[in-house]
Design an enzyme around this catalytic site. Structure first.
Site, PDB file in Angstrom:
ATOM      1  N   ARG A  89     -53.123 -44.868  33.956  1.00  0.00           N
ATOM      2  CA  ARG A  89     -52.872 -45.240  32.355  1.00  0.00           C
ATOM      3  C   ARG A  89     -53.277 -46.652  31.607  1.00  0.00           C
ATOM      4  O   ARG A  89     -52.666 -47.006  30.625  1.00  0.00           O
ATOM      5  CB  ARG A  89     -51.080 -45.657  32.425  1.00  0.00           C
ATOM      6  N   ARG A 128     -31.186 -39.480  29.926  1.00  0.00           N
ATOM      7  CA  ARG A 128     -31.920 -40.142  30.679  1.00  0.00           C
ATOM      8  C   ARG A 128     -31.382 -40.557  31.655  1.00  0.00           C
ATOM      9  O   ARG A 128     -31.057 -40.033  33.130  1.00  0.00           O
ATOM     10  CB  ARG A 128     -33.575 -39.806  31.216  1.00  0.00           C
ATOM     11  N   ARG A 134     -32.341 -45.370  35.979  1.00  0.00           N
ATOM     12  CA  ARG A 134     -32.862 -45.892  35.716  1.00  0.00           C
ATOM     13  C   ARG A 134     -32.876 -47.538  34.357  1.00  0.00           C
ATOM     14  O   ARG A 134     -33.002 -47.155  34.129  1.00  0.00           O
ATOM     15  CB  ARG A 134     -34.216 -45.471  35.558  1.00  0.00           C
TER      16      ARG A 134
HETATM   17  P1  AMP Z   1     -43.330 -43.600  34.902  1.00  0.00           P
HETATM   18  O1  AMP Z   1     -42.365 -43.322  36.414  1.00  0.00           O
HETATM   19  O2  AMP Z   1     -43.853 -43.288  34.811  1.00  0.00           O
HETATM   20  O3  AMP Z   1     -41.663 -43.563  33.622  1.00  0.00           O
HETATM   21  O4  AMP Z   1     -43.349 -44.887  35.470  1.00  0.00           O
HETATM   22  C1  AMP Z   1     -42.051 -46.280  35.149  1.00  0.00           C
HETATM   23  C2  AMP Z   1     -43.129 -47.606  35.111  1.00  0.00           C
HETATM   24  O5  AMP Z   1     -44.108 -47.773  36.030  1.00  0.00           O
HETATM   25  C3  AMP Z   1     -43.815 -47.819  34.354  1.00  0.00           C
HETATM   26  O6  AMP Z   1     -43.490 -48.363  32.964  1.00  0.00           O
HETATM   27  C4  AMP Z   1     -44.964 -49.041  35.225  1.00  0.00           C
HETATM   28  O7  AMP Z   1     -44.519 -50.056  34.561  1.00  0.00           O
HETATM   29  C5  AMP Z   1     -45.568 -48.661  36.051  1.00  0.00           C
HETATM   30  N1  AMP Z   1     -45.736 -47.250  36.377  1.00  0.00           N
HETATM   31  C6  AMP Z   1     -46.252 -46.593  36.599  1.00  0.00           C
HETATM   32  N2  AMP Z   1     -47.466 -46.032  36.971  1.00  0.00           N
HETATM   33  C7  AMP Z   1     -48.622 -46.528  36.555  1.00  0.00           C
HETATM   34  C8  AMP Z   1     -49.331 -47.290  36.222  1.00  0.00           C
HETATM   35  N3  AMP Z   1     -50.470 -45.855  36.682  1.00  0.00           N
HETATM   36  N4  AMP Z   1     -50.175 -48.033  35.764  1.00  0.00           N
HETATM   37  C9  AMP Z   1     -49.226 -49.642  36.091  1.00  0.00           C
HETATM   38  N5  AMP Z   1     -47.959 -49.857  35.459  1.00  0.00           N
HETATM   39  C10 AMP Z   1     -47.506 -47.823  35.631  1.00  0.00           C
END
Ligand code: AMP
Length: 190
Positions: A89, A128, A134
């Site tokens: 990211r 969702r 969530r």
């Molecule tokens: P996601 O399930 O991919 O939408 O991730 C949910 C949350 O987890 C994000 O909004 C970030 O706060 C954190 N997160 C997930 N992947 C990353 C990453 N690669 N780097 C930093 N934070 C992450």
């Protein structure tokens, strides 16, 4: 190894599409968001720390995220390949990923970037939230922040892979099956 970065803003359909890709290509699915949520549920030290960022729609710091992801990759070093979902990211994460894959004598095969317009993203995330439980999906101001963080810090990662000729953009609108078929076609053309 077939190593795919499945990329896109929050709500683009990365998790949904990963399910189809892992079974067709026999890949290990690594979703950093899922791993953080698993740790939050288990109230681990990592989970407690990550929660403070996730609840605000901020990124968890690179040092923590990179170390966690690398541990998961090493646990699965005999895999056919990986789908990286929600990682990298930031450019620092992309750089670190290249580094430790090369130590395993492998590399990223392709970045598949799901393009979805912002209005559609907001609608999908709010929908969702009704089933995911969530908190970061249920609050419009957190969604807005997640999309802003994506635009500022994460979208540039596309350029990182474009510079390596590994970026394929996929239209992320339409039915789940249509999008899956677009992804299959892109992978099969590699
Ligand atoms: P996601 O399930 O991919 O939408 O991730 C949910 C949350 O987890 C994000 O909004 C970030 O706060 C954190 N997160 C997930 N992947 C990353 C990453 N690669 N780097 C930093 N934070 C992450």
């Amino acid at each position: 190894m077939l190593n795919i970065v499945l990329f896109g803003p929050p709500g683009a359909g990365k998790g949904t599409q990963s399910d189809s890709l892992i079974s067709k290509y026999n890949l290990v699915h690594l979703s950093t968001g899922d791993i953080f949520r698993f740790n939050i549920k288990g109230a681990t030290e990592l989970g407690l720390m990550a929660k403070s960022f996730i609840d605000k729609g901020e990124l968890v710091p690179d040092s923590v995220t990179i170390k966690m992801l690398q541990t998961e990759v090493l646990k699965n070093s005999d895999a056919n390949g990986f789908i990286f979902d929600g990682f990298p990211r930031t450019n620092a994460q992309a750089d670190a990923l290249d580094g430790f894959l090369s130590q395993m004598n492998t590399s990223i095969s392709v970045m598949l970037s799901l393009d979805v317009n912002e209005e559609e993203l907001k609608n999908r995330l709010l929908k969702r939230a009704e089933v995911s439980g969530r908190a970061d999906d249920a609050d419009e101001s957190i969604i807005k922040n997640r999309i802003a963080v994506y635009n500022a810090e994460t979208a540039p990662v596309k350029d990182f892979y474009a510079a390596q000729n590994k970026l394929i953009s996929i239209d992320g609108h339409g039915s789940i099956t249509d999008i899956t078929n677009r992804l299959f076609k892109a992978i099969d053309s590699l």
